[in-house]
Design a protein around this motif. Structure first.
Motif, short mmCIF file in Angstrom:
data_model
loop_
_atom_site.label_atom_id
_atom_site.label_comp_id
_atom_site.label_asym_id
_atom_site.label_seq_id
_atom_site.Cartn_x
_atom_site.Cartn_y
_atom_site.Cartn_z
N TYR A 141 0.84 -1.20 0.00
CA TYR A 141 0.00 0.00 0.00
C TYR A 141 0.87 1.26 0.00
CZ TYR A 141 -3.56 3.31 1.73
OH TYR A 141 -4.41 4.37 1.90
N ILE A 142 1.93 1.25 0.81
CA ILE A 142 2.85 2.39 0.86
C ILE A 142 3.54 2.57 -0.49
CG2 ILE A 142 4.94 3.33 1.92
CD1 ILE A 142 2.49 3.49 3.70
N ASP A 143 3.89 1.46 -1.12
CA ASP A 143 4.51 1.55 -2.45
C ASP A 143 3.57 2.22 -3.44
OD1 ASP A 143 6.87 0.42 -1.64
OD2 ASP A 143 6.40 -1.59 -2.37
N ARG A 144 2.28 1.89 -3.36
CA ARG A 144 1.31 2.49 -4.27
C ARG A 144 1.15 3.98 -3.98
NH1 ARG A 144 -3.86 0.21 -3.46
NH2 ARG A 144 -4.51 0.88 -5.53
N LEU A 145 1.11 4.35 -2.70
CA LEU A 145 1.05 5.77 -2.37
C LEU A 145 2.27 6.50 -2.93
CD1 LEU A 145 -0.12 5.82 1.38
CD2 LEU A 145 -1.51 6.22 -0.66
N SER A 146 3.45 5.88 -2.75
CA SER A 146 4.68 6.50 -3.25
C SER A 146 4.62 6.68 -4.76
CB SER A 146 5.90 5.62 -2.89
OG SER A 146 6.00 5.43 -1.50
N ALA A 147 4.14 5.65 -5.45
CA ALA A 147 4.07 5.71 -6.91
C ALA A 147 3.14 6.83 -7.36
CB ALA A 147 3.61 4.38 -7.47
#
Length: 394
Positions: A141-147
């Motif tokens: 989820y954090i990776d998606r927010l970062s992206a």
């Protein structure tokens, strides 16, 4: 949406919901402490706004990871949290912060949030496999927010960043050219750049910028073109705002695995002087370590400011020894230099030259024969000290 859900007991979910305000507060506090670029940006009212945003992002994670997905396959995947991340990226671009700084904040925030939420899960006896799935979902989820933030950052730069960057390049050129204060103020306004009190030049070898990115103020400027030294190595030169003792030390530590040269602090309108000193230090090959703080080499910078004049001064002050044999002359010059540096203390001179004190006494006697009263003349002593003060004095 996340690709899977985790089956958590209601007590765990309720405890996580209750803890979100505290988790958000601790997350923001840690980001401020560990990513200096956000220290001012997240202070006061803005810090509370960011806490709310972090709390909403964590709410989105709990909902997505514990609640069944919508039945309507056409529902847009980007919910409020992802929209917020996208907007955050655009805002960071407008503030002049890089994606390196933004992603450093995400990494720090994810670590704190996971520590807090996993602590709740463990305290409720959550099995290891369930805890592992929760970790996978959270960091995904954090990776998606970062992206999404990176995408927003890129779009903002595409829209307005190029114009701003060009204006900032013009501002740097005017700083280096010594433009008037009024012209610099106008250039700063066009570049949407808030002037700091001071700027400090920092030259970095290739590949070092990423290592120091999180330590840099978002107002940091860069020279438009890299600079090549006499060996052909390329250096990136930055102008870093408002360095103090603490931030200067942090910057030096962050540069430790690379080559870097740090100039003196100067009023921002006079930053060209800091750049010139850094470039002189690079040309001179100053220092032996990977990071050179020019403040530690002021004496050498002064002594080597005009190498021709220094050579002429040495020729002048050593003229009384010109008629001696080369070997004898060299020994007396070495002794004279030690006599100056150790203020005439015979035992210290002998120890530095690795000779007997009687040998020092004999050589000093020879020097007095050749120099006479000049060894008691303050002006002559000053000339001798400057001429022989550096290691390559012979």
């Amino acid at each position: 949406m996340v690709s899977a859900q985790v089956d958590l007991p209601k007590a765990v979910i309720d405890a996580m919901w209750s803890a979100l305000p505290t988790v958000a507060e601790r997350t923001v506090a840690t980001v401020i402490a560990e990513v200096p670029s956000y220290a001012d940006a997240f202070s006061g009212r803005m810090g509370r706004i960011i806490e709310v945003a972090v709390q909403q992002a964590l709410q989105g994670f709990i909902k997505e990871s514990t609640e069944p997905p919508p039945n309507d396959a056409d529902v847009a995947a980007a919910g409020p949290s992802l929209d917020g991340a996208y907007s955050l990226g655009r805002g960071e671009a407008r503030q002049g912060r890089s994606t390196d700084v933004l992603l450093a904040a995400y990494r720090t925030g994810a670590t704190v949030a996971w520590r807090e939420l996993s602590g709740i899960a463990v305290s409720h006896g959550l099995p290891g496999d369930t805890l592992a799935l929760l970790a996978e979902l959270m960091f995904g989820y954090i990776d998606r927010l970062s992206a999404y933030s990176v995408a927003g950052h890129a779009e903002e730069l595409a829209i307005s960043g190029l114009s701003r960057q060009r204006n900032r390049e013009r501002l740097v050129q005017q700083i280096l050219a010594g433009a008037s204060v009024d012209d610099l103020a106008s250039a700063a306004e066009r570049a949407e750049w808030r002037p700091p009190r001071t700027l400090t030049a920092l030259a970095l070898s290739e590949g070092a910028e990423r290592a120091v990115a999180a330590q840099l103020d978002p107002r940091t400027l860069r020279l438009p073109d890299n600079v090549a030294d006499r060996t052909g190595e390329q250096w990136l030169v930055l102008l870093v705002p408002d360095l103090n003792r603490r931030t200067r030390t942090r910057l030096i530590r962050a540069s430790a695995d690379h080559r870097a040269v740090l100039g003196p602090v100067r009023p921002w309108e006079n930053a060209a002087a800091s750049v010139h000193r850094v470039m002189r230090s690079i040309d001179m090959g100053l220092g032996s370590g990977p990071v050179v703080d020019t403040d530690d080499y002021l004496t050498e910078l002064v002594l080597r400011a005009d190498p021709v004049a220094l050579s002429d001064l040495r020729t002048k002050v050593l003229a009384p020894l010109d008629d001696l044999r080369p070997a004898t002359r060299d020994k007396l010059i070495e002794t004279l230099r030690a006599w100056l540096l150790h203020h005439g203390r015979r035992d210290e001179i002998a120890a530095s030259l690795h000779v007997h004190p009687q040998t020092v006494r004999y050589r000093i006697g020879q020097l007095r024969e050749h120099y006479g009263e000049r060894l008691t003349d303050p002006c002559a002593i000053l000339e001798l000290t400057v001429a022989l003060g550096s290691a390559d004095s012979r």
